[in-house]
Design a protein around this motif. Sequence first.
Motif, PDB file in Angstrom:
ATOM      1  N   TYR A 114       0.839  -1.201   0.000  1.00  0.00           N
ATOM      2  CA  TYR A 114       0.000   0.000   0.000  1.00  0.00           C
ATOM      3  C   TYR A 114       0.877   1.255   0.000  1.00  0.00           C
ATOM      4  O   TYR A 114       0.639   2.193  -0.773  1.00  0.00           O
ATOM      5  CB  TYR A 114      -0.909  -0.028   1.233  1.00  0.00           C
ATOM      6  CG  TYR A 114      -1.868   1.127   1.346  1.00  0.00           C
ATOM      7  CD1 TYR A 114      -3.128   1.078   0.755  1.00  0.00           C
ATOM      8  CD2 TYR A 114      -1.529   2.263   2.068  1.00  0.00           C
ATOM      9  CE1 TYR A 114      -4.020   2.137   0.876  1.00  0.00           C
ATOM     10  CE2 TYR A 114      -2.411   3.324   2.193  1.00  0.00           C
ATOM     11  CZ  TYR A 114      -3.654   3.254   1.595  1.00  0.00           C
ATOM     12  OH  TYR A 114      -4.530   4.311   1.715  1.00  0.00           O
TER      13      TYR A 114
ATOM     14  N   ASN B 290      -5.537   5.926  -8.162  1.00  0.00           N
ATOM     15  CA  ASN B 290      -5.920   5.419  -6.840  1.00  0.00           C
ATOM     16  C   ASN B 290      -5.517   3.954  -6.689  1.00  0.00           C
ATOM     17  O   ASN B 290      -6.299   3.117  -6.225  1.00  0.00           O
ATOM     18  CB  ASN B 290      -7.415   5.603  -6.600  1.00  0.00           C
ATOM     19  CG  ASN B 290      -8.263   4.851  -7.616  1.00  0.00           C
ATOM     20  OD1 ASN B 290      -7.742   4.331  -8.608  1.00  0.00           O
ATOM     21  ND2 ASN B 290      -9.561   4.771  -7.363  1.00  0.00           N
TER      22      ASN B 290
ATOM     23  N   GLU C 130      -5.628   2.651  -3.031  1.00  0.00           N
ATOM     24  CA  GLU C 130      -6.989   2.396  -2.562  1.00  0.00           C
ATOM     25  C   GLU C 130      -7.564   1.137  -3.221  1.00  0.00           C
ATOM     26  O   GLU C 130      -8.274   0.356  -2.574  1.00  0.00           O
ATOM     27  CB  GLU C 130      -7.877   3.601  -2.863  1.00  0.00           C
ATOM     28  CG  GLU C 130      -7.519   4.854  -2.078  1.00  0.00           C
ATOM     29  CD  GLU C 130      -7.713   4.680  -0.590  1.00  0.00           C
ATOM     30  OE1 GLU C 130      -8.564   3.852  -0.187  1.00  0.00           O
ATOM     31  OE2 GLU C 130      -7.013   5.349   0.181  1.00  0.00           O
TER      32      GLU C 130
ATOM     33  N   GLU D  29      -8.943  -2.150  -1.259  1.00  0.00           N
ATOM     34  CA  GLU D  29     -10.312  -2.632  -1.429  1.00  0.00           C
ATOM     35  C   GLU D  29     -10.332  -4.080  -1.907  1.00  0.00           C
ATOM     36  O   GLU D  29     -11.101  -4.909  -1.396  1.00  0.00           O
ATOM     37  CB  GLU D  29     -11.048  -1.739  -2.426  1.00  0.00           C
ATOM     38  CG  GLU D  29     -12.503  -2.129  -2.627  1.00  0.00           C
ATOM     39  CD  GLU D  29     -13.238  -1.168  -3.544  1.00  0.00           C
ATOM     40  OE1 GLU D  29     -14.394  -1.471  -3.908  1.00  0.00           O
ATOM     41  OE2 GLU D  29     -12.655  -0.121  -3.898  1.00  0.00           O
TER      42      GLU D  29
ATOM     43  N   GLN E 205      -4.313   1.124   6.550  1.00  0.00           N
ATOM     44  CA  GLN E 205      -4.241   2.155   5.516  1.00  0.00           C
ATOM     45  C   GLN E 205      -3.945   3.520   6.132  1.00  0.00           C
ATOM     46  O   GLN E 205      -3.106   4.280   5.624  1.00  0.00           O
ATOM     47  CB  GLN E 205      -5.562   2.219   4.753  1.00  0.00           C
ATOM     48  CG  GLN E 205      -5.976   0.923   4.071  1.00  0.00           C
ATOM     49  CD  GLN E 205      -7.356   1.029   3.460  1.00  0.00           C
ATOM     50  OE1 GLN E 205      -7.680   2.017   2.793  1.00  0.00           O
ATOM     51  NE2 GLN E 205      -8.201   0.025   3.688  1.00  0.00           N
TER      52      GLN E 205
ATOM     53  N   ARG F 198      -0.526   5.566   5.310  1.00  0.00           N
ATOM     54  CA  ARG F 198      -0.659   6.848   4.616  1.00  0.00           C
ATOM     55  C   ARG F 198      -0.066   7.968   5.473  1.00  0.00           C
ATOM     56  O   ARG F 198       0.584   8.883   4.962  1.00  0.00           O
ATOM     57  CB  ARG F 198      -2.122   7.138   4.280  1.00  0.00           C
ATOM     58  CG  ARG F 198      -2.306   8.370   3.396  1.00  0.00           C
ATOM     59  CD  ARG F 198      -3.760   8.542   3.002  1.00  0.00           C
ATOM     60  NE  ARG F 198      -4.195   7.569   2.015  1.00  0.00           N
ATOM     61  CZ  ARG F 198      -4.064   7.726   0.702  1.00  0.00           C
ATOM     62  NH1 ARG F 198      -3.480   8.813   0.212  1.00  0.00           N
ATOM     63  NH2 ARG F 198      -4.511   6.807  -0.130  1.00  0.00           N
TER      64      ARG F 198
END
Length: 309
Positions: free
Chosen positions: A85, A100, A103, A107, A116, A120
């Motif tokens: 990620y 994205n 993301e 998902e 996440q 981030r």
Amino acid sequence: MFDFSQFAAAFPIDGPKPYDQNGVRQIETFRKTFDGVLFIDRVLKALGVGESKSYPPRGDSGLRALHQQICETKVSPHAKLSIFYYLLLDYDELRGARSNLAEALAEESGLPPNYQILMRGLWHMDRREFKFALEHLAHPSLPSEFADDIITVLVRHAKSSSNHNDNDNNNDDTDYSLALAYYHTVQPALQSASALELLFGALARTSVASALRFLRAYPDHARQQLFERLVASVLEHPQAGGARGRELVSLPLDSAEERWFQHYVASGEGRKSKNARVLAQMRQVVTGRDRGGIPVGGQGAAVAVREVR
């Protein structure tokens, strides 16, 4: 079923890639500003992934090698996915606002939101985007992961306040608001003496009263050391008799703190400061104690106390 052990499932094969020569150079520039250690370095080390500085990977072959190392590491699938990620955030930054990839990975793989949010936040820390980082790292769902390092970075990289032109205010020229906001929101139990010292220094230079409340939570020996550090932070200011000095001498000190104050400015390390006499005199005026003066300085010079009419 999503199989992140397949490189093509985790990373895009086509399109711009962030780990060319320019991308690596930019990341290494960020690393230098953090004394050679990024937060992703700490994550990889904690998870036992690769050797030191395996990030950033060099080119496509380097990314494939790092992907294999991550897959072979004996940690949870969520921990592995959290690293992917982070890496995909590099892709998203390069490809622009419409990208994205991170993301989409989260998902498709079912990566929990707290993983996440943490990654981030650390990614923004590594890009020196501290305000955005705190929007994630101060989230209530997160443990105080890397709290000592976060406090250390935020204090050391605090910016000068351009609107602080008045030398007689309650702050010095550095804005520690982000570091203090993180601390007050997360309330982490700091593990290292260096992080505690940096945090207390930021508190002392921002609010003398807040620093006093903070140090009162510690045992007497540590409390005395922090209290003396607080007095020292006021003495070292060019105008110790300004707002911070007035705030310090007006505080309702208990008997031990009063004794520490008098000793520090009269015969301790504080006596070496040219501002020690000023601060001692101000305290005497406020408390009305010992109107005959107290000795300050190596030769026992007396501080004359003005009569308050």
